[in-house]
Scaffold this motif. Structure first.
Motif, mmCIF file in Angstrom:
data_model
loop_
_atom_site.group_PDB
_atom_site.id
_atom_site.type_symbol
_atom_site.label_atom_id
_atom_site.label_comp_id
_atom_site.label_asym_id
_atom_site.label_seq_id
_atom_site.Cartn_x
_atom_site.Cartn_y
_atom_site.Cartn_z
ATOM 1 N N CYS A 1 -26.448 -31.097 -85.583
ATOM 2 C CA CYS A 1 -26.595 -30.210 -84.257
ATOM 3 C C CYS A 1 -27.356 -30.754 -83.200
ATOM 4 O O CYS A 1 -28.661 -31.417 -83.469
ATOM 5 C CB CYS A 1 -26.939 -28.691 -84.623
ATOM 6 S SG CYS A 1 -25.886 -27.991 -85.799
ATOM 7 N N ARG A 2 -27.062 -30.878 -82.039
ATOM 8 C CA ARG A 2 -27.654 -31.041 -80.923
ATOM 9 C C ARG A 2 -28.781 -30.204 -80.356
ATOM 10 O O ARG A 2 -28.611 -29.235 -80.152
ATOM 11 C CB ARG A 2 -26.798 -31.350 -79.640
ATOM 12 C CG ARG A 2 -27.569 -32.166 -78.685
ATOM 13 C CD ARG A 2 -26.488 -32.916 -77.618
ATOM 14 N NE ARG A 2 -25.609 -33.976 -78.203
ATOM 15 C CZ ARG A 2 -25.714 -35.037 -78.640
ATOM 16 N NH1 ARG A 2 -27.014 -35.667 -78.105
ATOM 17 N NH2 ARG A 2 -25.214 -36.013 -79.097
ATOM 18 N N VAL A 3 -30.120 -30.816 -80.636
ATOM 19 C CA VAL A 3 -31.321 -30.083 -80.392
ATOM 20 C C VAL A 3 -31.912 -30.761 -78.934
ATOM 21 O O VAL A 3 -32.186 -31.868 -78.949
ATOM 22 C CB VAL A 3 -32.474 -29.980 -81.524
ATOM 23 C CG1 VAL A 3 -33.675 -29.660 -81.017
ATOM 24 C CG2 VAL A 3 -31.701 -29.285 -82.558
ATOM 25 N N PRO A 4 -32.135 -29.844 -77.977
ATOM 26 C CA PRO A 4 -32.888 -30.415 -76.652
ATOM 27 C C PRO A 4 -34.251 -31.076 -77.088
ATOM 28 O O PRO A 4 -34.974 -30.196 -77.887
ATOM 29 C CB PRO A 4 -32.594 -29.353 -75.656
ATOM 30 C CG PRO A 4 -32.496 -27.987 -76.575
ATOM 31 C CD PRO A 4 -32.211 -28.493 -77.857
ATOM 32 N N THR A 5 -34.906 -31.744 -76.089
ATOM 33 C CA THR A 5 -35.951 -32.325 -76.337
ATOM 34 C C THR A 5 -37.121 -31.041 -75.979
ATOM 35 O O THR A 5 -36.877 -29.979 -75.504
ATOM 36 C CB THR A 5 -36.320 -33.470 -75.127
ATOM 37 O OG1 THR A 5 -37.826 -33.859 -75.280
ATOM 38 C CG2 THR A 5 -36.395 -32.804 -73.666
ATOM 39 N N GLY A 6 -38.263 -31.168 -76.697
ATOM 40 C CA GLY A 6 -39.191 -30.235 -76.515
ATOM 41 C C GLY A 6 -39.124 -29.155 -77.800
ATOM 42 O O GLY A 6 -39.987 -28.144 -77.673
ATOM 43 N N ASN A 7 -38.240 -29.376 -78.359
ATOM 44 C CA ASN A 7 -38.059 -28.160 -79.601
ATOM 45 C C ASN A 7 -38.895 -28.723 -80.902
ATOM 46 O O ASN A 7 -38.036 -29.771 -81.217
ATOM 47 C CB ASN A 7 -36.644 -27.776 -79.612
ATOM 48 C CG ASN A 7 -36.234 -26.870 -78.455
ATOM 49 O OD1 ASN A 7 -36.534 -25.657 -78.691
ATOM 50 N ND2 ASN A 7 -35.665 -27.491 -77.714
ATOM 51 N N ASN A 8 -39.647 -28.095 -81.567
ATOM 52 C CA ASN A 8 -40.051 -28.369 -82.971
ATOM 53 C C ASN A 8 -39.184 -27.601 -84.064
ATOM 54 O O ASN A 8 -39.093 -26.315 -84.055
ATOM 55 C CB ASN A 8 -41.341 -27.966 -83.269
ATOM 56 C CG ASN A 8 -41.989 -28.699 -84.330
ATOM 57 O OD1 ASN A 8 -41.424 -29.189 -84.998
ATOM 58 N ND2 ASN A 8 -43.331 -27.950 -84.448
ATOM 59 N N ILE A 9 -38.436 -28.218 -84.818
ATOM 60 C CA ILE A 9 -37.367 -27.888 -85.730
ATOM 61 C C ILE A 9 -38.160 -27.672 -87.169
ATOM 62 O O ILE A 9 -38.602 -28.846 -87.644
ATOM 63 C CB ILE A 9 -36.209 -28.518 -85.653
ATOM 64 C CG1 ILE A 9 -35.400 -28.299 -84.541
ATOM 65 C CG2 ILE A 9 -35.126 -27.772 -86.785
ATOM 66 C CD1 ILE A 9 -35.199 -26.953 -83.987
ATOM 67 N N ALA A 10 -38.132 -26.754 -87.777
ATOM 68 C CA ALA A 10 -38.763 -26.746 -89.148
ATOM 69 C C ALA A 10 -37.476 -26.608 -90.048
ATOM 70 O O ALA A 10 -36.471 -26.005 -90.281
ATOM 71 C CB ALA A 10 -39.879 -25.733 -89.347
#
Length: 149
Positions: free
Chosen positions: A88-97
């Protein structure tokens, strides 16, 4: 450079996911969320409330995962199914746990869900996107009706 080179991540011993091919008025990047719009696809908006598909990479035209499907083109949308993994495409600046709940933003990209938002996908890896560009993160489908508490 993309961290993954495919959008469907497996498992490979099961049938591939169900797909729909429909025209999409907007240019969409593989790994972003799509929704049905009549007989066509539209890019999903913030916290999409309807059935969500994930744009597949344009393997038919030998394009990579960072090349958008052109506006007005026929896009392949994959239906997230239980126990299958997707990038899944996640934009910059996101912290995914890992185990984190994901929803969509206004551009159809996946972001951490906040209180009261519909959960669409569950992250299967930890990734802090400080790369300055969208990145692909491994995820699976959330249970139907899940809402971030």
């Amino acid at each position: 450079m993309a961290r993954y080179n495919k959008i469907f991540l497996g498992p490979v011993d099961q049938n591939k996911p169900q797909v729909q091919e429909r025209i999409c008025a907007a240019a969409v990047l593989p790994g972003t969320a799509l929704i049905e719009s009549g007989a066509n696809f539209a890019q999903a908006g913030a916290a999409a409330a309807t059935k969500v598909y994930i744009a597949q990479d344009d393997y038919l035209a030998l394009k990579d995962v960072d090349t958008a499907w052109p506006a007005g083109d026929r896009v392949v949308g994959m239906e997230p199914l239980d126990e299958l993994f997707f990038a899944c495409r996640v934009p910059t600046g996101n912290n995914i746990a890992r185990g984190g709940n994901l929803t969509t933003n206004a551009a159809g990209k996946f972001v951490p869900a906040t209180t009261g938002q519909r959960v669409i996908m569950i992250a299967e890896e930890t990734y802090n996107n400080t790369s300055g560009a969208d990145q692909l993160v491994r995820a699976r489908k959330a249970q139907p009706g899940m809402v971030q508490a």
